[in-house]
Write a protein that holds these residues in place. Structure first.
Motif, PDB file in Angstrom:
ATOM      1  N   LYS A   5       0.844  -1.179   0.000  1.00 25.52           N
ATOM      2  CA  LYS A   5       0.000   0.000   0.000  1.00 25.52           C
ATOM      3  C   LYS A   5       0.888   1.240   0.000  1.00 25.52           C
ATOM      4  O   LYS A   5       1.747   1.416   0.881  1.00 25.52           O
ATOM      5  CB  LYS A   5      -0.903   0.005   1.243  1.00 25.52           C
ATOM      6  N   ILE A   6       0.684   2.115  -1.023  1.00 22.86           N
ATOM      7  CA  ILE A   6       1.480   3.343  -1.137  1.00 22.86           C
ATOM      8  C   ILE A   6       0.510   4.518  -1.259  1.00 22.86           C
ATOM      9  O   ILE A   6      -0.395   4.502  -2.097  1.00 22.86           O
ATOM     10  CB  ILE A   6       2.411   3.306  -2.367  1.00 22.86           C
ATOM     11  N   GLU A  10      14.308  -3.924  -6.564  1.00 21.65           N
ATOM     12  CA  GLU A  10      13.564  -3.778  -5.327  1.00 21.65           C
ATOM     13  C   GLU A  10      12.682  -2.541  -5.368  1.00 21.65           C
ATOM     14  O   GLU A  10      12.973  -1.566  -6.057  1.00 21.65           O
ATOM     15  CB  GLU A  10      14.534  -3.686  -4.150  1.00 21.65           C
ATOM     16  N   LEU A  11      11.608  -2.609  -4.581  1.00 22.75           N
ATOM     17  CA  LEU A  11      10.646  -1.515  -4.558  1.00 22.75           C
ATOM     18  C   LEU A  11      11.292  -0.208  -4.112  1.00 22.75           C
ATOM     19  O   LEU A  11      11.049   0.850  -4.716  1.00 22.75           O
ATOM     20  CB  LEU A  11       9.479  -1.866  -3.616  1.00 22.75           C
ATOM     21  N   GLU A  12      12.091  -0.243  -3.077  1.00 27.50           N
ATOM     22  CA  GLU A  12      12.683   1.001  -2.561  1.00 27.50           C
ATOM     23  C   GLU A  12      13.606   1.653  -3.578  1.00 27.50           C
ATOM     24  O   GLU A  12      13.682   2.877  -3.669  1.00 27.50           O
ATOM     25  CB  GLU A  12      13.421   0.725  -1.252  1.00 27.50           C
ATOM     26  N   LYS A  13      14.289   0.835  -4.369  1.00 26.85           N
ATOM     27  CA  LYS A  13      15.171   1.400  -5.396  1.00 26.85           C
ATOM     28  C   LYS A  13      14.350   2.137  -6.447  1.00 26.85           C
ATOM     29  O   LYS A  13      14.732   3.226  -6.910  1.00 26.85           O
ATOM     30  CB  LYS A  13      15.976   0.278  -6.040  1.00 26.85           C
ATOM     31  N   GLY A  38       4.306  -1.259   7.510  1.00 26.11           N
ATOM     32  CA  GLY A  38       4.882  -1.691   6.240  1.00 26.11           C
ATOM     33  C   GLY A  38       4.406  -0.922   5.038  1.00 26.11           C
ATOM     34  O   GLY A  38       4.906  -1.128   3.923  1.00 26.11           O
ATOM     35  N   ASN A  39       3.446  -0.020   5.214  1.00 26.97           N
ATOM     36  CA  ASN A  39       2.957   0.793   4.109  1.00 26.97           C
ATOM     37  C   ASN A  39       3.901   1.968   3.840  1.00 26.97           C
ATOM     38  O   ASN A  39       4.646   2.393   4.718  1.00 26.97           O
ATOM     39  CB  ASN A  39       1.548   1.321   4.407  1.00 26.97           C
ATOM     40  N   PHE A  40       3.825   2.490   2.589  1.00 27.67           N
ATOM     41  CA  PHE A  40       4.695   3.591   2.177  1.00 27.67           C
ATOM     42  C   PHE A  40       3.870   4.872   2.040  1.00 27.67           C
ATOM     43  O   PHE A  40       2.716   4.834   1.600  1.00 27.67           O
ATOM     44  CB  PHE A  40       5.354   3.288   0.828  1.00 27.67           C
TER      45      PHE A  40
END
Length: 305
Positions: free
Chosen positions: A250-251, A272-275, A294-296
């Protein structure tokens, strides 16, 4: 009758000359004649000769055997399925992984994280039937003589051959069917919910029994199963939707103005998602943070488009 004769001045004057005993005797004779007349008009039951009765019994027995045989012929497939139910294999995708499978008919299925699929080793019946819990993308091999049916709770998705996505969200009590190419029929039991074509979606609320049919971006919906993520001059909001689908996270935006920012780029499979988020945020002068759940959350001033 006595009263009637007396009131209507019976033409037979002898009636008045009869004593009580004679009158009773005369009335008895009249009643007896009336009774005999009624008996003659009653229907008579005539017994069939023994030989004819035996013949009819034989015909009835043969008819009963034929009726039972015909019924068994029609119901045999159903009886067989009840007596010998088809054994199903279960494929489960862990919460952090996806699974891909090709069925014996050539149909390819991509199973999203946390989902499960039940299917037979071979399709021997009149239809190809599988059972889904969660989300999956189907690329069904065309077979006009044997429809492909996906059971998701009480919702039935039926196709002959096409590609589409099914997502069951038990927390929201919804089941969504989205078509990429082709045509798909969606029903709740025997009730048709709708027929959809590419870039159309049916969302069914199982709790409220409500149906919503809408036009959507099918590529964004199925982004979770794509190996490569492609962003060609898309809004920041659309790009984030694809990331949510692809990584099952979830973002959200703390500033709605960020949603209209544009972005172009390609993310290769395995990154990766963060990258990916770092690149997107840098491109749009934004930042992100990870919440304890854990959501962004993405924050920034927004863009002047």
């Amino acid at each position: 009758m006595k009263r009637w004769l007396e009131e209507h001045d019976n033409g037979n004057a002898q009636w008045h000359d009869l004593d009580r005993s004679a009158k009773d005797q005369w009335l008895s004779v009249v009643f007896s004649e009336i009774k005999n007349t009624i008996s003659e008009t009653e229907p008579k039951i005539v017994s069939l000769p023994q030989r004819k009765l035996g013949l009819w019994r034989s015909i009835a027995a043969v008819a009963a055997v034929l009726l039972i045989s015909f019924t068994l012929y029609l119901e045999w497939p159903s009886l067989q399925s009840r007596l010998h139910p088809v054994e199903l294999t279960t494929l489960r995708a862990p919460n952090d992984q996806k699974r891909e499978i090709t069925l014996t008919d050539g149909t390819r299925i991509w199973l999203n994280a946390g989902s499960a699929l039940k299917y037979p080793e071979t399709f021997n019946g009149k239809a190809r039937e599988v059972y889904l819990s969660g989300e999956a993308y189907f690329d069904v091999r065309h077979n006009p003589g044997k429809p492909f049916i996906i059971h998701t709770g009480t919702v039935l998705t039926t196709v002959l051959g096409t590609a589409f996505n099914i997502k069951e969200d038990k927390s929201k009590h919804t089941i969504q069917v989205t078509v990429t190419p082709g045509k798909v029929s969606v029903a709740n039991g025997q009730k048709l919910l709708g027929v959809i074509i590419p870039n159309q979606q049916i969302s069914y609320n199982t709790l409220k029994a409500e149906v919503v049919q809408a036009t959507v971006n099918a590529n964004a919906v199925i982004a979770w199963q794509q190996r490569d993520l492609h962003f060609e001059d898309v809004s920041f909001e659309d790009a984030i939707i694809q990331l949510e689908q692809h990584f099952n996270v979830k973002i959200s935006f703390s500033n709605p103005k960020l949603k209209t920012c544009r972005f172009t780029g390609t993310s290769l499979n395995g990154e990766e998602l963060e990258k990916i988020l770092k690149v997107m945020c840098a491109f749009n002068n934004a930042t992100y943070q990870i919440k304890p759940d854990g959501n962004f959350v993405i924050d920034g001033a927004g863009c002047n488009n």
